[in-house]
Design an enzyme around this catalytic site. Structure first.
Site, PDB file in Angstrom:
ATOM      1  N   LYS A 126       0.858  -1.267   0.057  1.00  0.00           N
ATOM      2  CA  LYS A 126       0.098   0.025   0.009  1.00  0.00           C
ATOM      3  C   LYS A 126       0.747   1.319  -0.014  1.00  0.00           C
ATOM      4  O   LYS A 126       1.802   1.266   0.804  1.00  0.00           O
ATOM      5  CB  LYS A 126      -0.767  -0.083   1.294  1.00  0.00           C
ATOM      6  CG  LYS A 126      -2.287   0.358   1.127  1.00  0.00           C
ATOM      7  CD  LYS A 126      -2.880   0.235   2.444  1.00  0.00           C
ATOM      8  CE  LYS A 126      -4.278   0.600   2.407  1.00  0.00           C
ATOM      9  NZ  LYS A 126      -5.055   0.593   3.652  1.00  0.00           N
TER      10      LYS A 126
HETATM   11  C1  E4P Z   1      -7.934   1.854   3.358  1.00  0.00           C
HETATM   12  O1  E4P Z   1      -7.529   1.094   2.833  1.00  0.00           O
HETATM   13  C2  E4P Z   1      -8.026   2.270   4.621  1.00  0.00           C
HETATM   14  O2  E4P Z   1      -7.331   1.374   5.598  1.00  0.00           O
HETATM   15  C3  E4P Z   1      -9.100   2.656   5.348  1.00  0.00           C
HETATM   16  O3  E4P Z   1     -10.342   2.231   4.535  1.00  0.00           O
HETATM   17  C4  E4P Z   1      -9.220   4.049   5.982  1.00  0.00           C
HETATM   18  O4  E4P Z   1     -10.476   4.328   6.309  1.00  0.00           O
HETATM   19  P1  E4P Z   1     -10.817   5.321   7.743  1.00  0.00           P
HETATM   20  O5  E4P Z   1     -11.029   6.449   7.092  1.00  0.00           O
HETATM   21  O6  E4P Z   1     -11.863   4.816   8.677  1.00  0.00           O
HETATM   22  O7  E4P Z   1      -9.679   5.374   8.655  1.00  0.00           O
END
Ligand code: E4P
Length: 220
Positions: free
Chosen positions: A86
């Site tokens: 990522k």
């Molecule tokens: C995506 O891969 C992220 O880990 C995640 O969806 C972030 O979400 P949040 O806005 O609830 O922290």
């Protein structure tokens, strides 16, 4: 639509996997910190997640320059075959994504909010693009509308590799419904949301009625 779990909690991943619907996992530094994760244990933790879930498991690189992102990415990808790196949407991230993609490493471009960001992520070679829905809602913007724009824009073009949209930062069942209606490939959801997805009051009421009537059948 495929369902990914957005968590670093192995018990949650095991539970979702046992339902037979888990296609992947996404983690991030916040989610790892939330479970009390320590830096030294991170590779082993990702390895265990990748064992529980045979689908793509996203592990985030935290470097800010392309060389460190690439090095981190190679190390993360070496943990298990199904680990996806990522990388945040930023210039150094695009460059690192291109370098990793050329070496056969799959990248999930995260923290993606706009159509141009998504197009650049796809052009850089990212296999997954993760538009964040809930964080737009948090600032009183329509996260679903932004996601719809990204899904539509990406569908206008052919890329030299497969690009899947992961609807991320999902807060509710309605987010999932909207993402599915517009054709997002994947929704990555917290476990609390996944549990809600399977439930409906009419399902509960119907089940209670069926069981009560079956008792009558048994007593007849
Ligand atoms: C995506 O891969 C992220 O880990 C995640 O969806 C972030 O979400 P949040 O806005 O609830 O922290």
């Amino acid at each position: 639509m495929k369902f990914f779990l957005d968590t670093a909690d192995i018990a949650e991943i095991e539970e979702a996997a046992s339902w037979g619907v888990l296609a992947g996992v996404t983690t991030n530094p916040t989610l790892y910190s939330r479970i009390g994760g320590r830096l030294a244990d991170f590779p082993e933790h990702i390895r265990r997640i990748a064992e529980v879930c045979s689908g793509p498991v996203s592990a985030e690189a935290v470097g800010l320059d392309r060389e460190s992102i690439v090095n981190e990415g190679l190390a993360l990808a070496g943990i298990a075959e199904n680990v996806v790196v990522k990388i945040p949407t930023m210039p150094e991230g695009l460059a690192a994504t291109r370098a990793l993609a050329l070496r056969g490493v799959k990248v999930n471009m995260t923290l993606c909010f706009t159509v141009p960001q998504a197009l650049l992520a796809a052009r850089s070679g990212a296999a997954y693009v993760s538009p964040f829905v809930g964080r737009f809602d948090d600032i009183s913007e329509d996260g679903v509308a932004h996601l719809a724009d990204i899904v539509e824009a990406l569908s206008n073009y052919d890329f030299e590799h497969q690009v899947e949209v992961i609807a991320a930062s999902i807060r509710s069942a309605n987010h999932v419904t909207q993402a599915a209606l517009m054709g997002a490939d994947i929704a990555t959801v917290p476990f609390s949301v996944l549990k809600n997805l399977v439930r409906h009051p009419l399902t509960d009421r119907g089940l209670d009625a069926f069981l009560a009537d079956w008792e009558k059948v048994k007593g007849a």
